[in-house]
Design a protein around this motif. Structure first.
Motif, PDB file in Angstrom:
ATOM      1  N   THR A   7       0.851  -1.183   0.000  1.00 22.31           N
ATOM      2  CA  THR A   7       0.000   0.000   0.000  1.00 22.31           C
ATOM      3  C   THR A   7       0.888   1.235   0.000  1.00 22.31           C
ATOM      4  OG1 THR A   7      -0.081   0.125   2.405  1.00 22.31           O
ATOM      5  CG2 THR A   7      -1.750  -1.251   1.307  1.00 22.31           C
ATOM      6  N   GLU A   8       0.279   2.395  -0.014  1.00 22.20           N
ATOM      7  CA  GLU A   8       1.059   3.633   0.033  1.00 22.20           C
ATOM      8  C   GLU A   8       1.901   3.735   1.305  1.00 22.20           C
ATOM      9  OE1 GLU A   8      -2.075   6.577  -0.681  1.00 22.20           O
ATOM     10  OE2 GLU A   8      -0.892   7.197  -2.437  1.00 22.20           O
ATOM     11  N   GLU A   9       1.387   3.101   2.367  1.00 25.24           N
ATOM     12  CA  GLU A   9       2.105   3.151   3.641  1.00 25.24           C
ATOM     13  C   GLU A   9       3.333   2.242   3.669  1.00 25.24           C
ATOM     14  OE1 GLU A   9      -1.304   2.842   3.500  1.00 25.24           O
ATOM     15  OE2 GLU A   9      -1.474   5.019   3.839  1.00 25.24           O
TER      16      GLU A   9
END
Length: 385
Positions: free
Chosen positions: A377-379
């Protein structure tokens, strides 16, 4: 749905069977490369005249096609002759050692159950007159025996010149040779015994009587030969085979047999020949021999050479080889994480994208395939619980 059948003698390969064959092909190629052999690939299609001096029975079984010029082409039934054609056309400094992997095609009788497409991996040692070339082949065979066949392989030795030497001494015509060989090699003993009756007064009759029995262990064949007198030319061939057999038998757990009552594996062999087989398996795993006159069909000067080929289909069916059972690693891309996943997959080249649109589908696919799932994910990246 209408079923689409394959032609007789052909089959599809997939899954573990295909992976096992690919693993053996890769391992053999690695072995040849590390021993100093040069890779060679020849086309699947050749002009038919390349095989004109091959053998009539083989020519009748070849798959033929015609090109735009109406010249007759064949799908190769053999890999050695195309290499000989290559060497006759391309200037290569000899001696040289080659290795290859490829398919050969021949139309076999359907009721015999033989495959019409066979994958071979083999070597050609061109320009080497020394018997050490044959020994090199036999050392590789022994290595395969130890690695994958639990030392169950028998190496069978002979000499392609033995049969011709005997009939030369008898003074047979071409037709008489053919008739005698057909009965002997096909083990048609009633016909064979009838044919040799004409030579009861010949000094070679004692050899003719035992000829069909000249196969077995070194000791068994030697015992048969000790009871007769061979022509000097035939005796020299026997001595050479026996000497090589004793050397090979000293290799690690190698079983050796002699066979002077069967034809050579290929009609172009001119010296020592060898085959490898396992009891209970109908086809040979490997065969080869010396063919010093083969290049004479393509150029003026003959060139000494030795070659052999492994039947990868037969080898894969009996080889004791363990395929890698490592779990695959899947990567699932979350929303708006395309840039992140590109860097992550580049850093982990053995990881594969899981081709699912939702995380639930990705988890289901990973479970089915026994894979480790990573979610990007973006995280960042995390292993899926």
């Amino acid at each position: 749905m209408r079923q689409k059948r394959l032609p007789p003698g052909f089959r599809d390969e997939f899954g573990e069977e295909a992976q096992k064959k690919a693993a053996l092909s890769h391992s053999l190629a690695k072995c040849f490369f590390e021993r100093g052999y040069t890779k060679i690939n020849t086309p699947l299609i050749e002009y038919k005249n390349i095989f004109d001096d091959y053998d009539l029975a083989v020519q009748q079984r070849m798959y033929e096609v015609v090109d735009s010029s109406q010249e007759r082409l064949v799908i190769r039934p053999d890999l050695t002759l195309p290499i000989a054609r290559f060497l006759a056309n391309i200037q290569v400094n000899l001696p040289k050692k080659f290795y290859y992997t490829g398919d050969v095609f021949a139309m076999n009788q359907a009721h015999r159950g033989w495959a019409n497409q066979v994958t071979q991996a083999g070597i050609e040692l061109v320009g080497y007159a020394s018997e050490k070339a044959e020994l090199e082949c036999l050392l590789i065979i022994n290595q395969v025996n130890r690695l994958w066949l639990n030392n169950q392989l028998y190496v069978e030795l002979s000499d392609a010149r033995f049969a011709e030497t005997v009939v030369d001494a008898l003074g047979l015509t071409a037709a008489e040779r053919t008739e005698l060989f057909e009965a002997l090699f096909n083990k048609n003993l009633p016909v064979y015994e009838r044919l040799i009756e004409a030579y009861t007064e010949n000094t070679l009759y004692s050899l003719l009587k035992i000829w069909p029995r000249l196969f077995g262990s070194i000791e068994e064949v030697q015992q048969e030969l000790d009871a007769i007198i061979l022509p000097m030319s035939a005796q020299r061939l026997v001595n050479g085979v026996m000497q090589m057999a004793q050397a090979v038998q000293k290799l690690s757990s190698q079983k050796v047999r002699i066979d002077f009552s069967s034809p050579a594996p290929q009609p172009y062999y001119t010296g020592l020949t060898f085959r490898g087989y396992i009891d209970g398996v109908a086809s040979y795993i490997v065969s080869g021999g010396r063919y010093d006159k083969l290049l004479a069909n393509f150029q003026k000067e003959p060139t000494p050479a030795v070659g052999m080929g492994f039947d990868l289909d037969v080898l894969a069916s009996v080889a004791d080889i363990t395929l890698s059972q490592a779990k695959p690693s899947y990567v699932y891309i979350g929303e708006d994480a395309w840039d992140v996943v590109a860097d992550y997959v580049l850093a982990h080249p053995t990881y594969s994208l899981v081709l699912a649109d939702t995380l639930a589908e990705a988890r289901e696919q990973a479970a089915v395939d026994g894979a480790i799932l990573y979610v990007v994910t973006e995280e960042g990246v995390k292993a899926d619980a």
